[in-house]
Enzyme design. Structure first.
Site, PDB file in Angstrom:
ATOM      1  CB  THR A 199      40.725  23.929  45.532  1.00  0.00           C
ATOM      2  OG1 THR A 199      41.127  22.984  46.519  1.00  0.00           O
ATOM      3  CG2 THR A 199      41.225  23.482  44.183  1.00  0.00           C
ATOM      4  NE  ARG A 200      45.490  25.953  51.796  1.00  0.00           N
ATOM      5  CZ  ARG A 200      44.847  25.681  52.931  1.00  0.00           C
ATOM      6  NH1 ARG A 200      43.667  26.234  53.183  1.00  0.00           N
ATOM      7  NH2 ARG A 200      45.371  24.882  53.830  1.00  0.00           N
ATOM      8  CG  HIS A 204      38.887  13.993  48.354  1.00  0.00           C
ATOM      9  ND1 HIS A 204      39.795  13.045  47.929  1.00  0.00           N
ATOM     10  CD2 HIS A 204      39.566  14.807  49.206  1.00  0.00           C
ATOM     11  CE1 HIS A 204      40.957  13.274  48.516  1.00  0.00           C
ATOM     12  NE2 HIS A 204      40.842  14.337  49.283  1.00  0.00           N
ATOM     13  CG  HIS A 207      36.315  19.123  47.084  1.00  0.00           C
ATOM     14  ND1 HIS A 207      36.976  18.042  47.605  1.00  0.00           N
ATOM     15  CD2 HIS A 207      36.398  20.106  48.007  1.00  0.00           C
ATOM     16  CE1 HIS A 207      37.453  18.349  48.790  1.00  0.00           C
ATOM     17  NE2 HIS A 207      37.118  19.585  49.061  1.00  0.00           N
ATOM     18  NE  ARG A 293      31.842  25.281  58.714  1.00  0.00           N
ATOM     19  CZ  ARG A 293      32.882  25.258  59.510  1.00  0.00           C
ATOM     20  NH1 ARG A 293      34.101  25.111  59.014  1.00  0.00           N
ATOM     21  NH2 ARG A 293      32.728  25.375  60.814  1.00  0.00           N
ATOM     22  CB  ALA A 296      41.414  32.169  51.791  1.00  0.00           C
ATOM     23  CB  VAL A 437      81.525  10.344  56.194  1.00  0.00           C
ATOM     24  CG1 VAL A 437      81.259  11.826  55.994  1.00  0.00           C
ATOM     25  CG2 VAL A 437      80.236   9.555  56.063  1.00  0.00           C
ATOM     26  NE  ARG A 438      85.963  13.474  60.101  1.00  0.00           N
ATOM     27  CZ  ARG A 438      86.220  14.724  60.441  1.00  0.00           C
ATOM     28  NH1 ARG A 438      87.031  15.475  59.743  1.00  0.00           N
ATOM     29  NH2 ARG A 438      85.634  15.260  61.482  1.00  0.00           N
ATOM     30  NE  ARG A 516      90.306   1.430  64.395  1.00  0.00           N
ATOM     31  CZ  ARG A 516      89.628   2.499  63.992  1.00  0.00           C
ATOM     32  NH1 ARG A 516      89.764   2.936  62.767  1.00  0.00           N
ATOM     33  NH2 ARG A 516      88.809   3.127  64.817  1.00  0.00           N
TER      34      ARG A 516
END
Ligand SMILES: Nc1ncnc2c1ncn2[C@@H]1O[C@H](COP(=O)(O)OS(=O)(=O)O)[C@@H](OP(=O)(O)O)[C@H]1O
Length: 574
Positions: A199-200, A204, A207, A293, A296, A437-438, A516
């Protein structure tokens, strides 16, 4: 006794070469090296531990041609998937690859030497032929075809390997069994009949019912053998899945099942892959293997048609049943019958019986919205694990990215939005204002086109990481270029929502109200390359919202943003 391995002998190269380990490790240090890709690493791990028996290395041209055209190694043994070491022309030259040369194979994650390969041959594969023969198509919608054409290098190097070190793993180490370890484990438990389940996906109730039925009808125990190497892009990560399998395990009666992890790089090759999977499970000691079914299956091709028929994989393993040496247990899909509160294979359901199902898409949608997942579908302990990895919208991170001229009002909006979200609670709120940030992250950058891109890329990186961990991020740089904003969106959307808000306050207004005096300095030539003065601003081509501080108050703009977040479910109460 466990099932004999494919080809008769388990090629556990780690065990075989252990007596010469010190000598091989010393030699590996002296040889030129190839650093393996993730896919090659997965393949090497299963070559070294015998999972790919009878292989003892990467396929040479004769084995490769036989496998591609006829599902057979050169000596006639059944093998359905080419296991090849792809290298570029440059690597061949740099490393000095030629028949007889010895080369170290190195782990890209930690630079450890894993094996020494003695080159048998170097050949150029016909990739289109490989795609068509192995995957039945050269359509790049198939992930393995795409990998072959776009990622795999042009040449293959064939040759046997000698083991230097096993690969190091740091996750779920106790569940990673080599074929020899698993065989020993079955022996200890006294299990002689074991049905393996590949399985990948998360597992549940359906399965669990399927595997228990398969085990009971064959008087066998169960090996849950999920792939934790590389699976289909977009799959649920293996960390979450393994926690799911662990949660499910106690639901099997009387210790019926064992969980072991398989470090396989899947190809999603349908029929070819099913044969390969069966061989790998046989090497791990299983006597039976469930093929369901669309085993892969890679999904649909670029024309919207399934690459393989739903039972093609079952027909393929059936064709080689005598040679496979592992009994394949074909399985129909399990469906829930609410009136009986039980599961049954679809082909055994009475005509007028009521059935219920929840598709993968529906499950994901329920996880995302926090809606109920009924107990007939899955166990509460499994759902709990899935919910932890799929937080509801109200707990997911997101980024609001404000872009506009200096003094457009983006900073005031950002601050007011921060306060509003803090008042609401439930998430930490992070601010990435242009000037901050600067100062903190980009102090060495200027305002050239390139530096501005770099600055936005840094903001996007931080926003992405914060979004990933569930924060609300408010970024407010000028971000004058569409390309950089698009890249930021892409970086953040890997982890959560990204909203681009264009603060489209007209330049004249930004300039007129500038307390400013920064625009005045730019006009006077004291600041060069200033956005709006002598540097361009591209208006966003696809904003999520456009606002304007000349016409609207900050309060109404914040309200608009909050409504947008609300409509996406991000501000729901937990
Ligand atoms: N040449 C030039 N061009 C544009 N802006 C300049 C320049 N020099 C300095 N500044 C001041 O730097 C503040 C941050 O700019 P940003 O980092 O947001 O710009 S960018 O997104 O990287 O283009 C930005 O302030 P805020 O817009 O208030 O954040 C500008 O006032």
């Amino acid at each position: 006794m466990a099932n004999p391995p494919h080809g008769g002998v388990l090629k556990d190269l780690i065990a075989r070469d252990f007596p010469r380990q010190a000598q091989l490790a010393a030699e590996a240090e002296t040889l030129p090296a190839i650093t393996l890709t993730e896919r090659q690493l997965c393949d090497l791990e299963l070559i070294l531990n015998g999972g790919f028996s009878p292989l003892e290395g990467f396929m040479n041209e004769a084995d490769y041609n036989g496998v591609v055209k006829d599902n057979r190694l050169a000596d006639g043994v059944l093998f359905s998937m080419p296991i090849t070491l792809d290298v570029s022309d440059e690597t061949i030259k740099e490393v000095g690859l030629k028949p007889g040369a010895r080369v170290t194979l190195r782990d890209l994650r930690d630079d450890r030497n894993l094996a020494i390969l003695t080159v048998d041959d170097i050949y150029k594969p016909d990739k289109v032929l490989e795609a068509k023969e192995v995957f039945g198509s050269d359509d790049e919608a198939h992930p393995a075809v795409k990998y072959l054409f776009r990622t795999a290098a042009d040449f293959y190097v064939g040759g046997k390997v000698e083991a230097v070190n096993r690969l190091q793993h740091y996750d779920f180490v106790d569940l990673r069994y080599t074929p020899a370890e698993l065989r020993l484990h079955f022996d200890k438990l006294g299990w002689s009949r074991v049905v393996a389940f590949q399985t990948r996906n998360p597992m549940h109730r359906a399965h669990r019912e399927l595997t228990v039925r398969a085990a009971r009808s064959h008087h066998a125990n169960v090996l849950i053998h999920p792939v934790v190497g590389l699976t289909k892009p977009g799959d649920i990560d293996h960390f979450t899945r393994v926690r799911v399998y662990k949660a499910l395990l106690p639901r099997y009666p009387n210790g019926m099942a064992v969980l072991g992890l398989l470090p396989l790089a899947m190809r999603m090759g349908g029929p070819r892959e099913a044969i390969w999977h069966a061989i790998i499970r046989k090497n791990h000691g299983a006597t039976h293997f469930i093929v369901g079914r669309d085993h892969a299956g890679p999904g649909k091709n670029s024309q919207g048609v399934d690459f393989y028929g739903p039972y093609d994989a079952q027909y393929a393993v059936e064709k080689y049943r005598d040679e496979l040496g592992i009994e394949v247990v074909p399985f129909q899909m399990m469906t829930y019958l609410p009136d009986k509160d039980e599961y049954a294979p679809v082909d055994q359901i009475p005509k007028d019986a009521r059935t219920l199902n929840i598709s993968g898409t529906e499950l994901r949608s329920r996880l995302r919205s926090g809606r109920d997942i009924p107990e007939w579908f899955s166990y509460p302990e499994v759902v709990k694990v899935l919910r932890e990895s799929h937080p509801p919208r109200a707990a997911q991170g997101f980024t609001v990215f404000l872009t506009g001229y200096t003094n457009s009002g983006k900073d005031q909006i950002a601050r007011a939005l921060q306060v509003t979200l803090n008042q609401q609670g439930g998430r930490s709120v992070s601010m990435l204002l242009g000037e901050t940030v600067r100062h903190e992250l980009s102090s060495e950058l200027g305002f050239s086109r390139e530096d501005r891109s770099r600055n936005i890329a840094r903001i996007a990186f931080v926003a992405g990481e914060l979004t990933r961990s569930g924060a609300a991020v408010i970024a407010a740089p000028i971000a004058p270029f569409d390309k950089d904003r698009a890249a930021a969106r892409e970086a953040v959307e890997k982890y959560g929502d990204f909203y681009l808000v264009h603060v489209a306050t007209p330049l004249e207004y930004c300039e007129k109200t500038d307390k400013r005096g920064i625009y005045a300095k730019a006009r006077a030539g004291e600041i060069k390359g200033f956005t709006g003065v002598d540097d361009p601003y591209e208006a966003p081509s696809k904003p999520d919202l456009v606002v304007d501080c000349e016409k609207q108050t900050v309060r109404s703009i914040v309200h608009q943003i909050v409504l947008m977040l609300e409509s996406r479910g991000l501000l729901d109460r937990l």
